[in-house]
Structure formats: C-alpha cells, structure tokens
Design a protein around this motif. Structure first.
Motif, mmCIF file in Angstrom:
data_model
loop_
_atom_site.group_PDB
_atom_site.id
_atom_site.type_symbol
_atom_site.label_atom_id
_atom_site.label_comp_id
_atom_site.label_asym_id
_atom_site.label_seq_id
_atom_site.Cartn_x
_atom_site.Cartn_y
_atom_site.Cartn_z
ATOM 1 N N LEU A 119 0.826 -1.206 0.000
ATOM 2 C CA LEU A 119 0.000 0.000 0.000
ATOM 3 C C LEU A 119 0.859 1.255 0.000
ATOM 4 O O LEU A 119 0.539 2.241 -0.673
ATOM 5 N N ALA A 120 1.963 1.231 0.750
ATOM 6 C CA ALA A 120 2.819 2.419 0.874
ATOM 7 C C ALA A 120 3.394 2.856 -0.461
ATOM 8 O O ALA A 120 3.751 4.036 -0.627
ATOM 9 N N GLN A 121 3.490 1.950 -1.427
ATOM 10 C CA GLN A 121 4.009 2.314 -2.741
ATOM 11 C C GLN A 121 3.125 3.332 -3.447
ATOM 12 O O GLN A 121 3.577 4.017 -4.367
ATOM 13 N N ASN A 122 1.873 3.438 -3.012
ATOM 14 C CA ASN A 122 0.933 4.370 -3.639
ATOM 15 C C ASN A 122 0.846 5.706 -2.903
ATOM 16 O O ASN A 122 0.000 6.528 -3.241
ATOM 17 N N TRP A 123 1.711 5.916 -1.911
ATOM 18 C CA TRP A 123 1.627 7.129 -1.089
ATOM 19 C C TRP A 123 2.210 8.332 -1.826
ATOM 20 O O TRP A 123 3.263 8.239 -2.465
ATOM 21 N N CYS A 124 1.523 9.462 -1.723
ATOM 22 C CA CYS A 124 2.011 10.726 -2.286
ATOM 23 C C CYS A 124 2.278 11.700 -1.143
ATOM 24 O O CYS A 124 1.336 12.190 -0.506
ATOM 25 N N PRO A 125 3.542 12.008 -0.820
ATOM 26 C CA PRO A 125 3.848 12.896 0.307
ATOM 27 C C PRO A 125 3.333 14.317 0.124
ATOM 28 O O PRO A 125 3.117 15.019 1.117
ATOM 29 N N GLU A 126 3.140 14.774 -1.116
ATOM 30 C CA GLU A 126 2.670 16.144 -1.343
ATOM 31 C C GLU A 126 1.230 16.330 -0.903
ATOM 32 O O GLU A 126 0.853 17.407 -0.440
#
Length: 666
Positions: A119-126
């Motif tokens: 799931l973390a691969q789809n994270w967008c920090p912006e």
C-alpha cells in the motif's frame, strides 16, 4: 434548518452534473450535491487548483528495508494491569477520552509488512494520500478515532502543565525512572503506589501511543502527558498520531529504497485500515465482544493472501466501512439515517460529552494542519470527500498550507473555533458520486501519471502470472532472488539426503554422539522459545533484511557447509585408505586364521563400497551444482525477456484502463 451557507462553512450545497462512482457508463445527472471546501470553483481568494498529485517513486516492496519499531503487542502483564486500573479509574479515562483507546491497545494485531509496503508504494507525500487509478484515498482522523479510539478534540500534546502540583508529579516520576527501565521493573516498582495511575499511563503512552525508534519500554517524554491524563484532562491524540503516521509514510516512500527506515508510528492502523476498506483481501473478521472496540474483530488474525500489491491497486474500495452497524458495535452518532444540517453553537463546541462526536466530525472534514511529536503535516480531507459520504469535486490546496508552520501556529490552525459554522451530515447510506469535472480531471491525471511511470517502469513488484483469459488477475513476476532461494532449498534437500546415507555407514559411537548433540540443540531451542514468549509481546520480529542481504547470508552459510563437508570427506577418505595398511601390518605380525582373513576381506570390501558410494554422491552433487548454476544463468536471461514482455502487457492494461476511464465516460 436554512441551507444557505457562508464562505467559511465547511460544506457547500449546489447543483452540478454528477455521475455515480460505482456505476460505469451512467449518464451525468444535474442534481443538488454537497461538497467539501475548498474546491476549484470556490470563490475563496488565495487558493489555486492543483492539477494532480505527483506520483510517488516506483518502489519495489521486496527491496524495501523498513523496521516497524512502533508495532508493540500487549502481553499478559500489561493486560492484567489494565484490568486493575480500569476498575479504579474508568470515570477519569472517560473524561479524558482515553477509555476506548486503552481498550483498543489490549488487542494483538499481527504484522504483515508486505501488505503494508504494497500500500505504501501508492503514497504521495505532497498530498498525504494514496494515489490509485480510480482516485485518491487516505487515512483520516475518523479512522484514527474509530479504529484506535483516540480523541479528535481536546488540548494539544505539547501544552504546558497548569499547576505546581502537576509539575511535582512529573518530578516524582523522573526520580523513579532509572535509565532505560524494562516493563516488568516499571510495573513492580509502582504496585499499590500513590503514583501507580500515572505510572500505568506512562507505560501505555510509551508503548501504544508514542513509541520511540529504540524500542524503549519507558519514555520520559510522556511524563507530562500521563500527569495531565491522570487528572482528567482531554488531549487530542488523534491528530498527533496521524501526523506521525503521515511522516513515516513519507519517509518510506522517499527513503526506503536507498536506506533502512525506522518507523516508530502506529502502522497497525494502516494494516487494519486496509482490512476495513479492501474486503477482497482481508481475513474473516471475528464477532466483536460486547462492550469492546471495533478493532477487536481483527485481533489475532493473519492476512489471507501473500501477494496483494495489485489487488489493492485495482480497487474494490469501501468508502464508508463504519456506516453499517456490526454485532455488538454501533456507528458513531454522526452517521445519521436522514441527512441534516447542524449549526455549531457554544453548547456544542467545547462540550466533550455526547455532542463531541458532531464537533469531531467537523474536525475530520476540515482542511488543516496536524501537529505530531516534532512534526507538522498537512491534512486534506477535501481530496477524499467520498470517505465522508460527500460528493467529490476537483480539490485545491490553500496557499497558507505551502509554508512551514511552528507547532503553535499549526495547532492554532487545527483548533480554530467552530462556533457559528454550519455542518452537513450526510445519510449513512449515501452513495459516492463525483462531478463530471472531477471525472475528466482524474482521467487526465491517470493518463499523465501513466506516461511518467512508463519512463521508470519496473515490474519486479508485480504479481505471479498473467492469463489473457482473465483480465482481472493482476500481473507479477517472481523476483530472481526467489528463484535462487528455491534452487538453494533443492540443494539443501539433496545434501540432507546424502548425509542420511552417510550416517548409516558411520560407527555406532559416532551416531550416539550426534544424537546427544541433536538433543542438546533441541533443549536450547526450547529454552530460547520460552524466553522469546515475553519478548514477542513487546515487539514482533522485524523482517528488515533486504533480499540482497538474505542472499549473501545464504551464500556465507553454504560456504561454511561446503568447507565442513570437504573436511569430513577428507577425514573419511583417510580412514578408508588406511584400512589396507592396517591389514598389511596385521599379516606381518599376527598369524591369522582362515576365518579371520575372510572377515577382514569382507570388511575391506564393505569399506571400499562405502568409499565408492561417497565418491558417487560427491560427483552427483557436483553435477547438480553445475546444473543449478547453468539453470540460474538461463533463468536470468529469460527474466530479462519476461520483464520486457510484462512491460508491454502493463502498458496495454493501463491503456485499456484509460480507455474505460476510472469513473464513467460521458
């Protein structure tokens, strides 16, 4: 109630061309809908549209090195202490808003690192959201409150102590804390003590709210928080816990592919969030015991599937999992049967009884800053309005959310007074819908992200197989390291079989000695297992070795085994070659009978047979090694071809996805 809205209200009601999120090929319908502010058509000055979230770097879950240091499991001693303390201090815990959170921390959620990293691969920090082909989603304040029981309203985590008595209590705790105390020592030193309540809260905060990266049982940083809670002060833990989690997700996204990341936030929330929202991959939930929190249904369960990366990626997302009542569990009060407007007045804002749930909902849907322990993160619920039962329009970011805030400034932004604001509470059975503008905007975003991802495409984190007859089966290729591992396992099985045959030829005293060694090793394993029982309650083992490290470790182990094997073979060969010499010396010094000579000849034949068998086994093992190496080289060459083929397949699937559109076509 009058539905006219002010510019500073959180929700706007207007007519728009809407399409259903769940129904493909439905036609746009002009109807009245409710939208979270801010959005592209807002008249508020100082906001500008964000075309789309930037895609996160292409990460390979198999190569990430992440240690989930904040993943703590309750042991029997802690659970016993909870029972004792709740009998004494339940009214205080209800007042301070931690009763549900403490109960939630007594359940064991088993860690599945591959699920979380997929799931973390789809994270967008912006944007602090997960970016999928079908839209954005994220972990919200509502999730933290419902699943972990932390309060959304209250004072900040860094607020100062209000009285000299509270300061004296902190000093007493500091005097009793001797270095890095273990849990057992901490508990035993405060049994039936006047500071036992504060000491319990210190342990709870250190393990289940703000655990550190060093796996310490006791953190002196939480002493002031424990003293405040013991006196009934309500503290807003939900925004702090969520800020820490956002921060760690950003670190994993940016850093985990190049260095080890020590994640100290509560990642058990991420795993339970996945199970709540992706029904197709979660284990079968338990029945919640009467009076227990919702997280109890996941206690002790394990993941159904191992390879889940693209199952998550392809959807089947439950936007509002908490709207339906479960056996022995009811939704929060703001999940109303009929939609309604409520204006917040002074009787609601600042009242932390039943009406606090309505004010908490207002905090959940308001764009703001979140203050964690030494971190400040942005919170954008307007990007995931469907998670709150509201309609989704193209979201925007405020200009005041682009600059750095101090903790005090960020808290003031989060804790702005809500008196006078009007809230819209959608029906709990409301269906997800989006504007045609959002549909077109997201389709364009997916297309642009697809182009960027193809430039840096890497198929090493996709799934096991591809079948043209089943378009719903995601793609994956098994990493080369797994191929090596399987080959290594086969080699070890061959060695094990060879060793068994050799053992039969050894002398009885050798076999007896080896049996004693095995029994000793078993005893040591049993003792270490007993010792590990308490330790596993503190933290689960971190699978933070990368594949490369595992391969190197296996190679070193094989080298050692090969060296020992060579030594044993040399010793065996020396023993065999010495037999004829002993027989020769015997002919010179002893007058043997015919019977003795025949017996020695038989022994000689038997020894020669053993030596021949050993040589045959060694040769067979050597040929097997050569064959495995040759197979590995051929496999690596084929893998390169497969990667190119899968890249084309993925491009075709993404093109097809874009053609279908993630929502509905006009």
């Amino acid at each position: 109630m009058d539905s006219t809205s002010r510019d500073d209200d959180l929700v706007e009601e207007r007519e728009e061309h809407m399409v259903s999120y769940s129904e493909n090929n439905s036609r746009p319908i002009m109807k009245k809908a409710h939208f979270l502010k801010p959005f592209v058509t807002s008249s508020i000055d100082g906001f500008q549209g964000m075309l789309r979230p930037s895609p996160s770097p292409e990460l390979k879950a198999s190569s990430l090195s992440v240690s989930f240091r904040g993943w703590r499991l309750p042991n029997k001693k802690f659970q016993f202490w909870v029972k004792k303390m709740v009998a004494l201090h339940k009214p205080t815990w209800l007042k301070s808003g931690i009763f549900e959170a403490i109960k939630a921390s007594t359940y064991r959620i088993h860690k599945n690192p591959s699920l979380i990293l997929s799931l973390a691969q789809n994270w967008c920090p912006e944007t602090n959201t997960f970016v999928f082909p079908w839209g954005e989603a994220t972990i919200t304040l509502e999730d933290v409150n419902v699943l972990l029981g932390f309060s959304i309203s209250g004072s900040s985590v860094f607020a100062s102590l209000q009285s000299s008595e509270m300061k004296e209590a902190v000093e007493k705790l500091q005097k009793r804390c001797q270095g890095s105390m273990k849990q057992e020592s901490w508990i035993s030193s405060f049994v039936d003590d006047e500071m036992e309540h504060e000491a319990f809260l210190v342990l709870w905060l250190s393990k289940f709210v703000f655990p550190d990266k060093f796996c310490s049982s006791i953190s002196s940083d939480v002493f002031p928080l424990a003293v405040r809670l013991a006196r009934g002060e309500r503290i807003a833990f939900a925004p702090a816990v969520l800020a820490n989690l956002y921060n760690d997700l950003g670190h994993i996204c940016v850093l985990a592919s190049i260095q080890n990341v020590l994640a100290s936030s509560l990642f058990k929330l991420v795993q339970v969030w996945i199970w709540e929202r992706f029904k197709s991959i979660r284990p079968e939930a338990k029945v919640i015991p009467r009076g227990q929190p919702r997280i109890a249904q996941w206690s002790g369960l394990k993941q159904r599937f191992k390879n889940v990366g693209l199952i998550i990626f392809h959807g089947n997302f439950d936007w509002r999992p908490y709207s339906e009542p479960l056996e022995n569990w009811n939704p929060p009060r703001f999940y109303v049967e009929e939609a309604k407007w409520v204006r917040i007045d002074e009787s609601l804002d600042g009242d932390y009884d039943d009406d606090d749930e309505f004010v908490s909902f207002a905090r959940c849907v308001r764009v703001s800053k979140l203050v964690g322990i030494g971190v400040v993160e942005n919170y954008y619920p307007n990007r995931v309005a469907m998670q709150f039962g509201l309609a989704q329009d193209v979201p925007v970011l405020g200009t005041n959310h682009r600059r750095n805030f101090t903790e005090e400034e960020a808290w003031d932004d989060y804790n702005k007074p809500l008196v006078g604001l009007k809230l819209y509470f959608p029906s709990r059975v409301a269906t997800a819908s989006v504007t045609t503008r959002y549909r077109d905007w997201w389709a364009k975003s997916v297309s642009e992200m697809r182009k960027e991802s193809m430039e840096t495409f890497n198929v090493s984190s996709t799934v096991d197989h591809y079948d043209d007859s089943d378009d719903d089966i995601p793609l994956k290729i098994v990493p080369l390291s797994q191929v090596y591992q399987k080959l290594d396992d086969e080699m070890k099985k061959a060695k094990h079989s060879t060793n068994k045959r050799r053992k039969r030829a050894r002398e009885d005293d050798e076999s007896a000695a080896e049996t004693e060694d095995d029994e000793s090793a078993d005893t040591e394993d049993d003792e270490s297992a007993d010792t590990e029982d308490d330790e596993s309650a503190e933290t689960e083992d971190d699978d933070n070795m990368t594949i490369a490290q595992r391969i190197n470790s296996r190679k070193k182990s094989d080298d050692i085994e090969n060296t020992e094997g060579e030594r044993s073979r040399l010793a065996a060969d020396n023993n065999v070659s010495g037999l004829p010499q002993k027989l020769a010396y015997g002919d010179e010094t002893v007058a043997t009978t015919q019977e003795e000579t025949e017996q020695k000849n038989n022994e000689n034949k038997s020894s020669n047979g053993v030596a021949a068998e050993k040589e045959e086994d060694d040769e067979r093992l050597k040929q097997r090694k050569l064959a495995i190496k040759e197979l590995a080289l051929k496999t690596e060459a084929r893998m390169l071809k497969v990667e190119n083929t899968l890249a084309k397949i993925k491009q075709w699937k993404l093109t097809r996805l874009h053609t279908k559109k993630p929502l509905v076509s006009s």
